[in-house]
Motif scaffolding. Structure first.
Motif, mmCIF file in Angstrom:
data_model
loop_
_atom_site.group_PDB
_atom_site.id
_atom_site.type_symbol
_atom_site.label_atom_id
_atom_site.label_comp_id
_atom_site.label_asym_id
_atom_site.label_seq_id
_atom_site.Cartn_x
_atom_site.Cartn_y
_atom_site.Cartn_z
ATOM 1 N N LEU A 242 -4.134 23.447 71.859
ATOM 2 C CA LEU A 242 -3.564 24.314 70.607
ATOM 3 C C LEU A 242 -2.106 25.299 71.073
ATOM 4 C CD1 LEU A 242 -5.872 23.810 66.661
ATOM 5 C CD2 LEU A 242 -3.350 22.984 67.647
ATOM 6 N N TYR A 247 1.003 26.734 69.170
ATOM 7 C CA TYR A 247 -0.102 26.653 67.385
ATOM 8 C C TYR A 247 -0.689 27.494 67.710
ATOM 9 C CZ TYR A 247 2.434 22.125 67.047
ATOM 10 O OH TYR A 247 3.747 20.788 66.798
ATOM 11 N N ILE A 249 -3.924 30.193 65.935
ATOM 12 C CA ILE A 249 -5.042 30.298 65.596
ATOM 13 C C ILE A 249 -4.759 30.580 64.512
ATOM 14 C CG2 ILE A 249 -7.109 30.117 66.351
ATOM 15 C CD1 ILE A 249 -7.081 28.484 68.529
ATOM 16 N N GLU A 250 -5.423 30.507 63.255
ATOM 17 C CA GLU A 250 -5.671 31.604 62.029
ATOM 18 C C GLU A 250 -6.877 32.435 62.313
ATOM 19 O OE1 GLU A 250 -5.574 29.768 58.099
ATOM 20 O OE2 GLU A 250 -4.817 32.024 57.537
ATOM 21 N N TYR A 266 -6.462 27.045 61.334
ATOM 22 C CA TYR A 266 -5.110 26.891 61.584
ATOM 23 C C TYR A 266 -4.422 26.260 60.503
ATOM 24 C CZ TYR A 266 -6.447 22.110 63.391
ATOM 25 O OH TYR A 266 -6.414 20.959 63.648
ATOM 26 N N ARG A 267 -3.038 26.086 60.772
ATOM 27 C CA ARG A 267 -2.249 25.449 59.737
ATOM 28 C C ARG A 267 -0.802 24.511 59.812
ATOM 29 N NH1 ARG A 267 -1.162 29.179 55.971
ATOM 30 N NH2 ARG A 267 -2.395 31.271 55.859
ATOM 31 N N ARG A 273 -3.893 25.100 55.480
ATOM 32 C CA ARG A 273 -4.386 25.708 56.376
ATOM 33 C C ARG A 273 -5.865 23.765 56.477
ATOM 34 N NH1 ARG A 273 -6.634 29.435 54.115
ATOM 35 N NH2 ARG A 273 -5.139 30.527 54.262
#
Ligand SMILES: [Fe+2]
Length: 347
Positions: A242, A247, A249-250, A266-267, A273
Motif C-alpha cells: 500500500l 495509498y 495507512i491510517e 486504510y481507506r 475505512r
C-alpha cells in the motif's frame, strides 16, 4: 434437553457472510478492491458490483453499490440452518422489529431488518458456493474455493464489521439477547463511566461485530469493515505494498489489546475505512463473561505506545460529529469521549 432459556442464549447465526456498501464512484472503489486488496469481481447486477476474497466459500462477500456517500447498506450473517433462519427472524419480530423477507442474488430467501440503532442486518441460510475445479483459477488444494490471489497480502476472507451507535452497551445487550451474539469485551473511559467500544461474536473469533460510540445525531453509521489474512507477515506485506503504491495507512500495523488481533487500517477511494486483521485469540467459552477494559490498559493499542489518529473517529456517512452523546457529558471529558486513544500511552 434444552430449556427455552438456553435456546435464547444460543445464537442462530454462524458467521458474517457479506457486507453491502455504497460508493460515489463504484468503479474507482472496485478497481481498488481488485488491484490493491486482491478481491475478484464475480457479478454485476443493476449497477451493483459483487466481489469476493480468494478464500471466501460463497459467491460474494462484498457488494459495492452506487450512492452519494460511503455507507453500510447492510451486513449479512449466514444462519446455522434453515430452521435457525426462521428462529432468528421470529426472535427479531418478537423484539418488536418488523423486517421483510426477500430473494437475494445467490442467497435465496433472506430476512432483512433495521435494528433499534438504524443498522440494517440481513440473515440468510442459502448460499451459492464457489469451488473452481478447472482452469487457471482452480486451486490444487481440495478445500480452497479457488487459487490463492496473486496480489501480495490479499485477504483470505471477510472478517468483521464495526458499526457506530449512540448506545454501545444497549446495542450489545440487544444483539446478545435477541440474536445470541456473545459479548466478548468492552471499553469504558478512564475518566467517566461511558462505554465507547464493545465486541460481539457469533463464533470463536473475538468479534464479527464491533460497535463504537457515535457522538453524532445520524443513526446507522459504520466505522469500518475488515478482511482476514492468515499471518502477520501477510499483513505487513500488504502495508508495504500500500505504501509503495501511494495509498496512505491510517493506523497500524499494530495490535489491539481487546481480541489481540494485528490490525492495519486504510481507506478505499470512497473514503470508507477498511481493515486487515490477523492473529488474536480463539474463544470457545459458551458462558464467557465480558471484561471491561480502560483505554489506559491498552484496549485499542496492546503496546500502549502510540496515539490513535483523530481521523479514526470518523464514521460513515459523514455526520455532525459529537452531539447527541455530549448531553450530560462534562467539558473536561469531551476530548476523551471523542478520542480516548489520542493521548500517548493510552492504548
Ligand atoms: Fe476492526
Amino acid at each position: 434437553m434444552r430449556s427455552p432459556k438456553d435456546s435464547m442464549m444460543t445464537t442462530p447465526l454462524a458467521h458474517l457472510s457479506y457486507v453491502e456498501i455504497t460508493s460515489p464512484d463504484v468503479e474507482a472503489s472496485v478497481d481498488f478492491y481488485v488491484d490493491q486488496v486482491g478481491l475478484t469481481v464475480v457479478d454485476r447486477i443493476d449497477g451493483k458490483v459483487y466481489l469476493r476474497c480468494w478464500g471466501d466459500y460463497y459467491k460474494y462477500s462484498v457488494i459495492v453499490a452506487p450512492g452519494d456517500e460511503p455507507t453500510l447498506v447492510t451486513a449479512a450473517w449466514r444462519t446455522s440452518s434453515a430452521e435457525a433462519l426462521e428462529q432468528a427472524a421470529a426472535r427479531v419480530e418478537a423484539a418488536g422489529i418488523t423486517g421483510e423477507w426477500f430473494d437475494g442474488p445467490a442467497i435465496g430467501r433472506a430476512y432483512r431488518f433495521t435494528g433499534p440503532w438504524g443498522h440494517t442486518l440481513t440473515l440468510h441460510w442459502d448460499v451459492e458456493r464457489v469451488h473452481v475445479t478447472e482452469g487457471d483459477n482452480a486451486s490444487i488444494y481440495p478445500d480452497r474455493p479457488n487459487r490463492r490471489s496473486k496480489v501480495a497480502g490479499a485477504p483470505r476472507q471477510l472478517d468483521h464489521v464495526t458499526i457506530a451507535t449512540s448506545d454501545v452497551d444497549g446495542f450489545a445487550k440487544w444483539h446478545s439477547e435477541v440474536l445470541g451474539f456473545r459479548i466478548m469485551a468492552r471499553t469504558v473511559l478512564d475518566e467517566a463511566p461511558i462505554s465507547v467500544f464493545s465486541v460481539l461474536t457469533t463464533n470463536e473469533k473475538s468479534h464479527d461485530l464491533g460497535v463504537v460510540l457515535d457522538g453524532s445525531s445520524r443513526a446507522g453509521r459504520v466505522n469500518h469493515y475488515a478482511f482476514w489474512v492468515d499471518t502477520r507477515e501477510e499483513l505487513l506485506i500488504a502495508a508495504d505494498v500500500l505504501m509503495e503504491n501511494g495509498y496512505p495507512i491510517e493506523y497500524g500495523p499494530s495490535i489491539h489489546g481487546i481480541g489481540e488481533q494485528n490490525f492495519l487500517y486504510y481507506r478505499e477511494p470512497s473514503s470508507l475505512r477498511i481493515e486487515l486483521n490477523t492473529g488474536g485469540y480463539r474463544n470457545y467459552v459458551p458462558d464467557w463473561q465480558p471484561n471491561t477494559w480502560r483505554p489506559s490498559q491498552g484496549s485499542n493499542n496492546f503496546y500502549r505506545n502510540s496515539a490513535m489518529p483523530m481521523s479514526m473517529t470518523e464514521s460513515f456517512p459523514p455526520a455532525d460529529g459529537p452531539s447527541a452523546t455530549e448531553e450530560g457529558v462534562p467539558d473536561e471529558i469531551k476530548d476523551a469521549l471523542f478520542n480516548p486513544y489520542a493521548k500517548h500511552g493510552q492504548g
